[in-house]
Design an enzyme around this catalytic site. Structure first.
Site, PDB file in Angstrom:
ATOM      1  CD  GLU A   1      -8.401  -5.217   5.838  1.00  0.00           C
ATOM      2  OE1 GLU A   1      -7.384  -4.829   6.431  1.00  0.00           O
ATOM      3  OE2 GLU A   1      -9.314  -4.454   5.477  1.00  0.00           O
TER       4      GLU A   1
ATOM      5  NE  ARG B   1      -9.704  -1.014  10.243  1.00  0.00           N
ATOM      6  CZ  ARG B   1     -10.984  -1.162   9.919  1.00  0.00           C
ATOM      7  NH1 ARG B   1     -11.727  -2.107  10.492  1.00  0.00           N
ATOM      8  NH2 ARG B   1     -11.539  -0.373   9.027  1.00  0.00           N
TER       9      ARG B   1
ATOM     10  CD  GLU C   1      -2.913   1.087   2.351  1.00  0.00           C
ATOM     11  OE1 GLU C   1      -3.511   2.123   2.655  1.00  0.00           O
ATOM     12  OE2 GLU C   1      -3.091  -0.009   2.931  1.00  0.00           O
TER      13      GLU C   1
END
Length: 1347
Positions: free
Chosen positions: A1279, A898, A820
């Protein structure tokens, strides 16, 4: 070396001749440094064979080699790792690559067809190697069973699929399957059915009707017929003598390669050039040259010398020639042992050990003698040979033959043996055994198959007639710099009875004889020493079991320690629903169609970044990493490197203006080339650009950099806490409710913590980049998950507008978050070089370079305090989170966000305080990884729930029952749970797994077995779907319709194996009501769809699905008048008419997700689009003596809405689970105390292999749970499943608890993740561990630390 030709015969072969896919190749000037892989890819442009690791550890480069054996008049086929295979060994051979067995244009080979149709190819990078391993097996055996498949695939890894679909596809080659589907029996009728009902057989009827809920139709597979295989090149057979009857000599710039034909030629060469290196399989030397920078100017390959390539049976034992491969040895032993079991006990130990020795590709080329003289201290085979007093016969030209016994005097030191430089080994002689002799060998490794050992033990004990020990040898690998014999212990055993007194004296003696301290190389001193005792205890029980007829047999309770966990054949089921109401025949949404690139991936036609054809004047770039973890750069001198012929340039910080020499997704705290201070060994100091890869890699080692070391070097989370080393302005606290009051009112409180280590992405395709300047524009192809960010950052570094940089990619070979942001470390230097030098530039990280620099999953330490009532209901909790961010910020703050929002997992926590701390360390910058902080957070919650259960002496299920979320509940960040299906998933998983009945059976098993224990555990997951930032929650698409009716789609997301392109084609097929064959997505390119978000966070199907839907709907609206005027027309008719009517047949689509209604100041609102729920139940069996384990069964129930493609989504669930399984049980990144990465390849870092999948793997998609917030009621799936693998970890913990209770120790204990074999064994405390632990001294720095 210059005079070497004086010692060679006048008549010699100097041109290399071999065949590739049936075509003759003549190489007049081969360079001995070339590998077969390099030649196939760069010279022959056969890019289906992939570079995955460069050390023979992943199988991506597997090809088949065939040779004619004239003496046996047969063709021998064997698979090899092309990355290790010297090209020069191919003289007179035939090579078959994946391109040579089938193609999408002509005809697929059944292996290619079945792996693709069984959905066994996701990213596809590993697929060609797996195909070739299976293909080679079929070429070698007409009838195969599952063990053949299992063995053939030992040397291949896959990171995407979870292996299950590959195995299911290949199981169709088993004889019983071919019989079932193809009727391979003799019948009196013309029917193809083996049934008496003929064509009315129910199997045939069912196969033709094909039940709706199956992922693939096996009856469609073409039957496999060996008669259809390509023939071996006749020239190699007819002219065989020309290829094998003379000396071959190939001279390169740096190395000479000689393949002598006669033994005398070999002896002469070793006399004249004693420093020359003998090469058989190159499985060791290839690694030494590549990674240890060893230089061997003369390489001698003795593989065609007949005297060295035979196996002979003598009166004493068997003689194995020096070049006999391990695979050939196994075949010989299989036949020999059928009738010679009694005298072949040593041979049986060797055969058993060879099953676990490396992979098939390595065994096909490596030799037993090569393994001996390599003298690895962790050799699998040398302890057996030492225990049996095997002998080597060596020979030199001057002194003739002599015989050496493999004993303590044979191994002179680390990788040194008592063979003189001018001597060669003729054979090893392995002795036969007697009736009263017991021989057994054991190996313990991190992964059961294809792994180097931690400790190897071989035991050889002889008894007198009255069962008194007459002789004994206990030999070990992994306990010293060499293979060792426990001489004192072996000696004291003589004259003793085989009883408990002997066992105690052996334990005491071994404990005294082996001295390991905390700094021992390889680490794990307590575990390694415990293994010595544990493995002997296993042998002790093994002998007792066999001797039971002559005495009292131990109970089955104790005898459970006498055997290793047996291998089992896997089985599986997949349960899903296809809704057919109001479906047209062309509507592909919800169908398990094959991945659109699967066939191209299976044939090697799929193009990845480094597969792009080489252009004229193309240059190669390689990066130069820092040699220090924390230091100031004093000087850089590249003059020696620039003097190397072929080197074009050296790039460093001096070549980029300071204001542009920066990068970073949130904060630009990272430099393209470090200018002053390096903060880890992953820092890029410079780059070499040269005409070839070999030149660039050689030159980069000549760049002289001087450093001034700086202190401290912060490596671990504990180091960071001690030095107060945190990223500024990243501390975050969340407070919800009144925690103080909750703790005051609660009757019970509990403290605990979890520690979880780093995880390497290990995508099969390493980071690659290719850039070419076109006028004042730049085109860059980089295997990034975020091409838009690549183009944007390149434009900033080059100081040119973004519209002059185009970034594109067709597909990438796995990403998992690792590509990423971190692909930029290579993409930017490549772009700078291409723009400055105006030449095409290519760069590919070697596996060790990739693992050193691209970052990992964040290691986390999470401390928790929890308050609860008598029922176990949580009143409040406090979490202190410490995450190791590495040396740059990267996207670590987002990861912590998260973590914060997933600390509740599936449990309601009314009052909570969360403290988030981001540690700054001198290690590679950690980055996104599938789950992105969620698994670490949920792991803490699940551990906390189990602590509550233990404190109240209740079951985990009881605690979950009172704490699990309900529909309409609010999370601690005040998001209402809508369509919350977690309780449905929970209940369905309990029922489908037969949980309660199996739990009783597990308890019964544990009562009956002392040294094997089972555990069973449930684990739920609730995963929030969103980037958690509005800016990224958008997606664009471009849809073009051509005059022939074909459709081309471009989207902002990339294909990395997750099936995004396939799903988008399915969406378009439904909107247009046309067949998927009419729709294509070529690549992602920033000049088609600008400003795209990274393909991450599992949201790509949601975003781009809606964008494609939007564009297609726009086009449909334009076509509506055409359709009304010709309602009976076909799609092609309508498109042709639209073109004639000058109606635009292109449209852009765009989707912006609803704004996040979340206030970070008050920690309240709607943060996620929705949640994906799931539950897993896993059952494991552990070996209390070694720490080994096996997952016996896993059942998963997953709510993913109405699946766009059940085959792809189930593949994502299984693949995510197996990646999580690695995280929680096996994958351990090791760092040195100075910040060096010790796990830099598949040799040191172990991801799960084929044999590690659950032996029963059942996946069920929850029915009747549509999701109104995503395209066609689907849900994100990439995920969420990963954390479900924690069920294996918790099942292991339950099994350990049973072992501890049997041992009389506290059943409550801490177990860090991953639960490696070492941690499992040492947690199973018993008399052995208690005896060993006090003897390990803390001396100096430990060999490794946990980050």
């Amino acid at each position: 070396m210059d005079d070497i030709e004086n010692y060679l015969p006048e008549k010699k072969i100097t041109s290399l001749i071999f065949f590739v896919n049936g075509k003759k190749v003549v190489e007049p000037h081969p360079d001995p440094e070339w590998t077969l892989l390099w030649y196939l890819r760069r010279k022959l442009h056969l890019t289906g064979t992939k570079y995955g690791c460069g050390e023979g550890g992943c199988g991506a480069c597997t090809v088949m080699v065939s040779q004619y054996l004239q003496d046996e008049d047969r063709i021998k086929h064997y698979s090899v790792n092309a990355c290790l295979m010297p090209l020069c060994t191919m003289h007179g051979m035939a090579i078959t690559t994946v391109e040579g067995i089938g193609s999408t244009q002509d005809k697929l080979h059944p292996v290619q067809e079945r792996i693709a149709k069984a959905h066994g190819s996701q990213c596809g990078f590993c697929t060609p190697g797996i195909v070739m391993s299976m293909y080679t097996l079929l070429r070698n055996k007409n009838k195969i069973d599952f063990s053949d498949i299992d063995t053939a695939l030992q040397g291949n890894l896959c990171r995407c699929t979870g292996y299950r679909p590959i195995i299911e596809g290949f199981k169709t080659f088993l004889e019983e399957w071919e019989y079932y589907y193809n009727g391979k029996v003799e019948t009196n009728s013309d029917s193809k059915s083996p049934c008496m009902m003929g064509d009315d057989c129910c199997r045939l009827i069912n196969a033709n009707s094909q039940e709706k809920e199956t992922l693939f139709n096996k009856s469609e597979f073409k039957p496999y017929s060996p008669t259809q295989e390509p023939i071996f090149p006749p020239e190699l057979k007819m002219n065989n003598k020309e290829y094998v009857s003379g000396l071959t000599y190939f001279k390169g710039p740096n190395i000479a390669w000689i393949r002598p034909f006669k033994l005398e030629e070999l002896l002469l060469l070793k006399k004249q050039y004693p420093f020359s290196k003998i090469v058989a399989g190159n499985t060791e030397i290839g690694v030494e040259v590549k990674f240890k920078k060893m230089v061997y100017p003369i390489l001698i390959s003795p593989i065609i010398i007949k005297e060295l390539n035979t196996i002979q049976i003598t009166n004493y034992g068997i003689r194995v020639g020096a070049t006999v491969t391990l695979s050939d040895l196994v075949k010989f032993l299989d036949n020999f042992l059928k009738e010679n079991h009694t005298k072949g006990k040593v041979l049986e130990a060797i055969k058993d050990m060879l099953h676990w020795f490396a992979g098939t590709q390595i065994r096909n080329t490596a030799s037993l003698v090569g393994n001996i003289v390599t003298a690895s201290p962790i050799s699998d085979l040398n302890p057996i040979l030492m225990a049996s007093a095997a002998t080597l016969t060596v020979k030199s030209l001057e002194r003739g033959e002599r015989r050496l016994t493999i004993d303590s005097n044979f191994f002179k030191g680390y990788r040194k043996v008592a063979i003189e430089e001018d001597e060669i080994v003729l054979f090893v002689e392995i002795p036969f055994t007697g009736n009263d002799q017991f021989v057994k060998a054991y190996k313990q490794a991190k992964r059961r198959e294809d792994d180097i050992s931690i400790v190897t033990a071989a035991f050889n004990v002889e008894f007198e007639k009255n069962m008194i020990i007459s002789d004994a040898k206990l030999c070990f690998g992994g306990m010293a710099p060499t293979t060792v014999c426990a001489a004192k212990t072996s000696s004291l055993m003589k004259g003793k009875n085989w009883d408990q007194l002997l066992l105690k004296s052996v334990f005491d003696s071994l404990t005294e004889e082996f001295k390991l301290d905390s700094s021992v190389p390889g680490g794990m001193p307590e575990y390694r020493k415990s293994l010595c005792l544990s493995l002997f205890f296993r042998f002790y029980l093994h002998v007792l079991q066999i001797r039971s007829l002559n005495g009292t047999r131990p109970s089955n309770y104790e005898l459970s320690g006498s055997y290793q966990i047996p291998a089992l054949q896997p089985k599986s089921s997949q349960c899903f629903e296809i809704k057919n109401n109001q479906r047209t025949t062309s509507d592909a949404v919800g169908k398990p169609i094959v991945h659109m690139s699967a066939f191209k991936q299976a044939t090697g036609e799929a193009i990845y970044c480094d597969d792009l054809p080489t252009l004229e004047e193309e240059l190669y770039l390689t990066l130069i990493y820092s040699a220090e973890s924390h230091a100031k750069i004093k000087s850089i001198d590249a003059s020696k490197a620039l003097d190397v012929p072929g080197v074009i340039a050296f790039l460093s910080a001096a070549d980029i203006p300071k204001e542009h020499n920066k990068m970073g997704p949130i904060l630009k705290d990272e430099e393209v080339f470090v200018s002053e201070v390096v903060t880890s060994k992953s820092c890029i100091v410079g780059a070499i650009v040269a005409k070839t890869e070999q030149t660039a890699r050689r030159a980069k080692n000549l760049v002289m950099i001087t450093y001034e070391k700086l202190e401290p070097v912060v490596v671990t989370i504990e180091d960071a806490i001690a030095h107060n080393s945190y990223y500024p302005d990243t501390y975050r606290q969340l407070v919800h409710g009144d925690v103080t009051e909750a703790f005051k009112k609660s009757k019970h409180k509990r403290n605990g913590h979890i520690r979880i280590g780093a995880q390497e992405h290990f995508y099969l395709e390493t980071v690659s980049a290719y850039a070419i300047r076109k006028e004042d524009e730049l085109e860059i192809i980089c295997n990034s998950q975020n091409p838009a960010e690549v183009a944007h950052t390149v434009s900033q570094v080059l100081n040119i507008p973004n519209h002059k940089v185009v970034s594109k990619i067709k597909r990438i070979g796995g990403g998992f978050g690792g590509k990423e942001t971190r692909s930029l470390i290579l993409a930017l230097p490549v772009a700078v070089a291409a723009y400055r030098l105006k030449k095409p530039i290519r760069g590919v990280l070697d596996r060790d370079e990739d693992m050193q620099a691209t970052g990992y999953r964040h290691p986390c330490l999470i401390k928790y305090q929890v308050a609860f009532d008598d029922m176990g209901k949580i009143n409040g909790a406090i979490f202190d989170v410490y995450a190791n961010g590495g040396n740059y910020l990267d996207i670590s703050p987002s990861m912590l966000e998260r973590v914060m929002t997933h600390l509740d997992n599936c449990c309601k926590i009314p009052n909570i305080i969360v403290n988030l701390n981001l540690c700054k360390t001198n290690t590679p910058s950690n980055t996104a990884f599938r789950g992105f902080g969620g698994p670490q957070a949920m792991f803490a919650c699940e551990s906390m729930i189990r602590d509550i259960a233990a404190a109240l002496n209740k079951s985990y299920e009881e605690i979950m029952a009172v704490n699990m979320y309900n529909e309409g509940d609010l999370t601690f960040y005040d998001q209402e749970l809508i369509h919350c299906t977690i309780k449905r998933c929970w209940q369905e998983c309990i029922e489908s797994s037969n949980y309660w009945q199996r739990k009783g059976k597990v308890e019964e098993f544990n009562r009956m077995n002392r040294w094997k224990k089972k555990g069973l555990a449930l684990t739920p997951t609730k995963y929030g779907i969103s980037f958690q930032i509005d800016m990224l929650m958008q997606g664009g698409a471009l849809v073009l319709i051509y005059c022939d009716g074909s459709v081309l789609i471009s989207i902002g997301g990339i294909e990395m194996g997750q099936g995004l392109f396939t799903k988008m084609i399915q969406v378009a097929s439904k909107v247009f009501d046309i067949d998927v064959a009419k729709i294509h997505i070529s690549e992602m390119s920033t000049d088609k769809v600008p400003n795209s978000s990274p393909t991450a966070a599992s949201v790509s199907s949601d975003l781009y699905g809606m964008a494609v839907l939007n564009a297609c709907t726009t086009l449909n609206e334009r076509l509506e008048p055409i359709k009304k005027s010709n309602p009976n027309g076909k799609w092609e008719d309508w498109i042709s008419a639209a073109y004639l009517e000058r109606i635009s047949l292109s449209a852009t689509g765009f989707y912006a997700a609803p704004k996040i209604q979340f206030n970070p100041k008050t920690n309240s609102g709607t943060l996620f689009e929705y949640y994906t729920f799931g539950v897993a139940c896993s059952e494991v069996e552990i070996d209390c003596l070694t720490g080994d384990h096996q997952v016996l069964r896993t059942d998963i129930v997953m709510d993913i809405g109405e699946s766009l493609n059940p085959a792809i989504d189930i593949g994502q669930i299984e693949g995510g689970f197996m990646q999580g399984y690695g995280l929680f049980t096996m994958e351990e990144m090791l760092y040195s105390p100075t910040g060096e990465i010790l796990s830099r390849g598949p040799g040191a870092y172990k991801i799960p292999g084929f044999s590690d999948i659950p032996k029963e793997f059942n996946v069920s998609l929850l029915k009747g749970a549509p999701n109104p917030r995503a395209v066609y009621s689907s849900k994100a799936v990439g995920e969420p499943p990963l954390f479900l693998a924690a069920s294996v970890y918790f099942a292991i913990k339950e099994a350990i608890k049973s072992a501890r209770m049997d041992a009389g120790v506290d059943p409550e204990f801490a177990l860090e993740a991953p639960a490696t074999c070492a941690r499992i064994r040492m947690a199973c405390e018993d008399d052995i561990t208690k005896q060993v632990k006090p003897t390990i001294k803390n001396v100096g720095r430990p060999w490794n630390v946990i980050p």
